[in-house]
Design a protein around this motif. Structure first.
Motif, PDB file in Angstrom:
ATOM      1  N   GLY A   1       0.794  -1.219   0.000  1.00  0.00           N
ATOM      2  CA  GLY A   1       0.000   0.000   0.000  1.00  0.00           C
ATOM      3  C   GLY A   1       0.830   1.273   0.000  1.00  0.00           C
ATOM      4  N   THR A   2       2.134   1.170   0.291  1.00  0.00           N
ATOM      5  CA  THR A   2       3.003   2.346   0.278  1.00  0.00           C
ATOM      6  C   THR A   2       3.051   2.911  -1.137  1.00  0.00           C
ATOM      7  OG1 THR A   2       4.372   1.475   2.061  1.00  0.00           O
ATOM      8  CG2 THR A   2       5.362   3.161   0.668  1.00  0.00           C
ATOM      9  N   THR A   3       2.985   4.223  -1.238  1.00  0.00           N
ATOM     10  CA  THR A   3       3.046   4.880  -2.544  1.00  0.00           C
ATOM     11  C   THR A   3       4.113   5.963  -2.541  1.00  0.00           C
ATOM     12  OG1 THR A   3       1.378   6.517  -1.955  1.00  0.00           O
ATOM     13  CG2 THR A   3       0.591   4.498  -3.016  1.00  0.00           C
ATOM     14  N   THR A   4       4.589   6.278  -3.708  1.00  0.00           N
ATOM     15  CA  THR A   4       5.457   7.424  -3.911  1.00  0.00           C
ATOM     16  C   THR A   4       5.210   7.936  -5.324  1.00  0.00           C
ATOM     17  OG1 THR A   4       7.705   8.288  -3.651  1.00  0.00           O
ATOM     18  CG2 THR A   4       7.493   6.165  -4.772  1.00  0.00           C
TER      19      THR A   4
ATOM     20  N   GLY B   1       4.051  12.907 -14.105  1.00  0.00           N
ATOM     21  CA  GLY B   1       4.092  12.191 -12.844  1.00  0.00           C
ATOM     22  C   GLY B   1       3.920  10.701 -13.060  1.00  0.00           C
ATOM     23  N   VAL B   2       4.605   9.911 -12.242  1.00  0.00           N
ATOM     24  CA  VAL B   2       4.510   8.461 -12.300  1.00  0.00           C
ATOM     25  C   VAL B   2       4.270   7.959 -10.880  1.00  0.00           C
ATOM     26  CG1 VAL B   2       5.660   6.311 -12.932  1.00  0.00           C
ATOM     27  CG2 VAL B   2       6.118   8.386 -14.257  1.00  0.00           C
ATOM     28  N   ALA B   3       3.117   7.331 -10.670  1.00  0.00           N
ATOM     29  CA  ALA B   3       2.777   6.800  -9.348  1.00  0.00           C
ATOM     30  C   ALA B   3       3.326   5.392  -9.203  1.00  0.00           C
ATOM     31  CB  ALA B   3       1.265   6.786  -9.169  1.00  0.00           C
ATOM     32  N   VAL B   4       3.883   5.109  -8.036  1.00  0.00           N
ATOM     33  CA  VAL B   4       4.413   3.786  -7.719  1.00  0.00           C
ATOM     34  C   VAL B   4       3.696   3.322  -6.462  1.00  0.00           C
ATOM     35  CG1 VAL B   4       6.466   2.486  -7.048  1.00  0.00           C
ATOM     36  CG2 VAL B   4       6.667   4.366  -8.694  1.00  0.00           C
ATOM     37  N   LYS B   5       3.142   2.100  -6.501  1.00  0.00           N
ATOM     38  CA  LYS B   5       2.411   1.558  -5.349  1.00  0.00           C
ATOM     39  C   LYS B   5       2.860   0.127  -5.081  1.00  0.00           C
ATOM     40  CE  LYS B   5      -2.168   0.802  -3.426  1.00  0.00           C
ATOM     41  NZ  LYS B   5      -3.607   0.925  -3.651  1.00  0.00           N
TER      42      LYS B   5
ATOM     43  N   THR C   1       2.575  -3.499  -4.122  1.00  0.00           N
ATOM     44  CA  THR C   1       1.463  -4.457  -4.172  1.00  0.00           C
ATOM     45  C   THR C   1       1.687  -5.667  -3.279  1.00  0.00           C
ATOM     46  OG1 THR C   1       2.430  -5.498  -6.120  1.00  0.00           O
ATOM     47  CG2 THR C   1       0.752  -3.778  -6.496  1.00  0.00           C
ATOM     48  N   SER C   2       2.949  -6.039  -3.081  1.00  0.00           N
ATOM     49  CA  SER C   2       3.260  -7.150  -2.181  1.00  0.00           C
ATOM     50  C   SER C   2       4.737  -7.113  -1.827  1.00  0.00           C
ATOM     51  CB  SER C   2       2.889  -8.497  -2.808  1.00  0.00           C
ATOM     52  OG  SER C   2       3.697  -8.766  -3.926  1.00  0.00           O
ATOM     53  N   VAL C   3       5.054  -7.772  -0.721  1.00  0.00           N
ATOM     54  CA  VAL C   3       6.439  -7.883  -0.285  1.00  0.00           C
ATOM     55  C   VAL C   3       6.654  -9.338   0.106  1.00  0.00           C
ATOM     56  CG1 VAL C   3       8.173  -7.110   1.375  1.00  0.00           C
ATOM     57  CG2 VAL C   3       6.421  -5.507   0.574  1.00  0.00           C
ATOM     58  N   ASP C   4       7.701  -9.941  -0.445  1.00  0.00           N
ATOM     59  CA  ASP C   4       8.026 -11.329  -0.138  1.00  0.00           C
ATOM     60  C   ASP C   4       9.480 -11.361   0.321  1.00  0.00           C
ATOM     61  OD1 ASP C   4       8.111 -14.075   0.072  1.00  0.00           O
ATOM     62  OD2 ASP C   4       8.235 -14.421  -2.092  1.00  0.00           O
ATOM     63  N   GLY C   5       9.696 -11.323   1.632  1.00  0.00           N
ATOM     64  CA  GLY C   5      11.052 -11.239   2.159  1.00  0.00           C
ATOM     65  C   GLY C   5      11.661  -9.912   1.774  1.00  0.00           C
ATOM     66  N   ASP C   6      12.760  -9.960   1.005  1.00  0.00           N
ATOM     67  CA  ASP C   6      13.430  -8.740   0.543  1.00  0.00           C
ATOM     68  C   ASP C   6      12.929  -8.266  -0.815  1.00  0.00           C
ATOM     69  OD1 ASP C   6      15.001  -8.606   2.789  1.00  0.00           O
ATOM     70  OD2 ASP C   6      16.669  -9.688   1.894  1.00  0.00           O
ATOM     71  N   GLN C   7      11.964  -8.939  -1.377  1.00  0.00           N
ATOM     72  CA  GLN C   7      11.467  -8.592  -2.710  1.00  0.00           C
ATOM     73  C   GLN C   7      10.243  -7.689  -2.598  1.00  0.00           C
ATOM     74  OE1 GLN C   7      11.359 -11.740  -5.568  1.00  0.00           O
ATOM     75  NE2 GLN C   7       9.636 -10.840  -6.643  1.00  0.00           N
ATOM     76  N   ILE C   8      10.335  -6.527  -3.220  1.00  0.00           N
ATOM     77  CA  ILE C   8       9.228  -5.565  -3.253  1.00  0.00           C
ATOM     78  C   ILE C   8       8.598  -5.622  -4.633  1.00  0.00           C
ATOM     79  CG2 ILE C   8       8.558  -3.144  -3.068  1.00  0.00           C
ATOM     80  CD1 ILE C   8      11.014  -2.714  -1.296  1.00  0.00           C
ATOM     81  N   ASN C   9       7.306  -5.880  -4.694  1.00  0.00           N
ATOM     82  CA  ASN C   9       6.558  -5.875  -5.953  1.00  0.00           C
ATOM     83  C   ASN C   9       5.721  -4.606  -5.991  1.00  0.00           C
ATOM     84  OD1 ASN C   9       7.372  -8.623  -6.677  1.00  0.00           O
ATOM     85  ND2 ASN C   9       6.116  -9.202  -4.942  1.00  0.00           N
ATOM     86  N   PHE C  10       5.732  -3.924  -7.124  1.00  0.00           N
ATOM     87  CA  PHE C  10       4.982  -2.672  -7.202  1.00  0.00           C
ATOM     88  C   PHE C  10       4.408  -2.454  -8.590  1.00  0.00           C
ATOM     89  CE2 PHE C  10       9.512  -1.758  -7.738  1.00  0.00           C
ATOM     90  CZ  PHE C  10       9.550  -1.038  -8.920  1.00  0.00           C
ATOM     91  N   ASP C  11       3.345  -1.651  -8.630  1.00  0.00           N
ATOM     92  CA  ASP C  11       2.722  -1.233  -9.883  1.00  0.00           C
ATOM     93  C   ASP C  11       3.196   0.173 -10.209  1.00  0.00           C
ATOM     94  OD1 ASP C  11       1.276  -3.574 -10.201  1.00  0.00           O
ATOM     95  OD2 ASP C  11      -0.552  -2.764  -9.306  1.00  0.00           O
ATOM     96  N   ILE C  12       3.239   0.475 -11.494  1.00  0.00           N
ATOM     97  CA  ILE C  12       3.637   1.788 -11.986  1.00  0.00           C
ATOM     98  C   ILE C  12       2.505   2.319 -12.841  1.00  0.00           C
ATOM     99  CG2 ILE C  12       5.298   3.050 -13.397  1.00  0.00           C
ATOM    100  CD1 ILE C  12       7.189   0.598 -12.954  1.00  0.00           C
ATOM    101  N   LYS C  13       2.117   3.572 -12.597  1.00  0.00           N
ATOM    102  CA  LYS C  13       1.072   4.179 -13.430  1.00  0.00           C
ATOM    103  C   LYS C  13       1.430   5.629 -13.700  1.00  0.00           C
ATOM    104  CE  LYS C  13      -3.720   4.782 -14.209  1.00  0.00           C
ATOM    105  NZ  LYS C  13      -4.860   5.448 -13.808  1.00  0.00           N
ATOM    106  N   ALA C  14       1.585   5.957 -14.981  1.00  0.00           N
ATOM    107  CA  ALA C  14       1.893   7.329 -15.373  1.00  0.00           C
ATOM    108  C   ALA C  14       0.625   8.156 -15.423  1.00  0.00           C
ATOM    109  CB  ALA C  14       2.573   7.339 -16.740  1.00  0.00           C
ATOM    110  N   ASP C  15       0.755   9.444 -15.114  1.00  0.00           N
ATOM    111  CA  ASP C  15      -0.374  10.367 -15.218  1.00  0.00           C
ATOM    112  C   ASP C  15      -0.849  10.422 -16.667  1.00  0.00           C
ATOM    113  OD1 ASP C  15       0.030  10.867 -12.546  1.00  0.00           O
ATOM    114  OD2 ASP C  15       0.866  12.869 -12.845  1.00  0.00           O
ATOM    115  N   SER C  16      -2.070  10.850 -16.863  1.00  0.00           N
ATOM    116  CA  SER C  16      -2.630  10.905 -18.217  1.00  0.00           C
ATOM    117  C   SER C  16      -2.217  12.153 -18.993  1.00  0.00           C
ATOM    118  CB  SER C  16      -4.154  10.810 -18.164  1.00  0.00           C
ATOM    119  OG  SER C  16      -4.677  11.869 -17.405  1.00  0.00           O
TER     120      SER C  16
END
Length: 117
Positions: free
Chosen positions: A73-76, A89-93, A95-110
């Protein structure tokens, strides 16, 4: 070696189309630390690589203001800066964390912001 230079209009158009292309784009990174966190520089590099791969364009200039904490849920917000100074702008959120692995989604502004005068 051929060097491709995109005009400001081409980059702006490509940047705007990124928003459509990255609606479901995600990335996964193993950060290899005891505290799951990704540096802002590493995040910017990964976002730039993902944007380049998605658009078929050279890696854009991306900057991220802070490290990304490995908590779901962390965003930047990162910023893509085109050659003409316009930004997107590019939003990063996370989505999951597995140990040291961070999974995230990327969405650029329109829409891009024009370059300052």
């Amino acid at each position: 070696m051929t060097i491709v230079r995109l005009s400001a209009a081409t980059w702006s158009l490509a940047a705007v189309s990124v928003g459509v292309l990255l609606g479901g784009c995600s990335a996964s990174v193993d950060v290899g630390t005891s505290t799951t966190k990704m540096s802002s520089d590493k995040l910017a590099t990964i976002v730039a690589e993902k944007l380049a791969a998605t658009t078929g364009q050279p890696k854009p200039d991306i900057s991220c203001p802070e490290d990304l904490a490995g908590k779901v849920g962390t965003t930047t917000r990162c910023t893509l800066t085109a050659d003409d100074g316009s930004t997107l702008g590019v939003a990063v959120k996370v989505t999951s964390v597995d140990g040291d692995q961070i999974n995230f989604d990327i969405k650029a502004d329109s829409a891009a912001s024009p370059a300052p005068n």
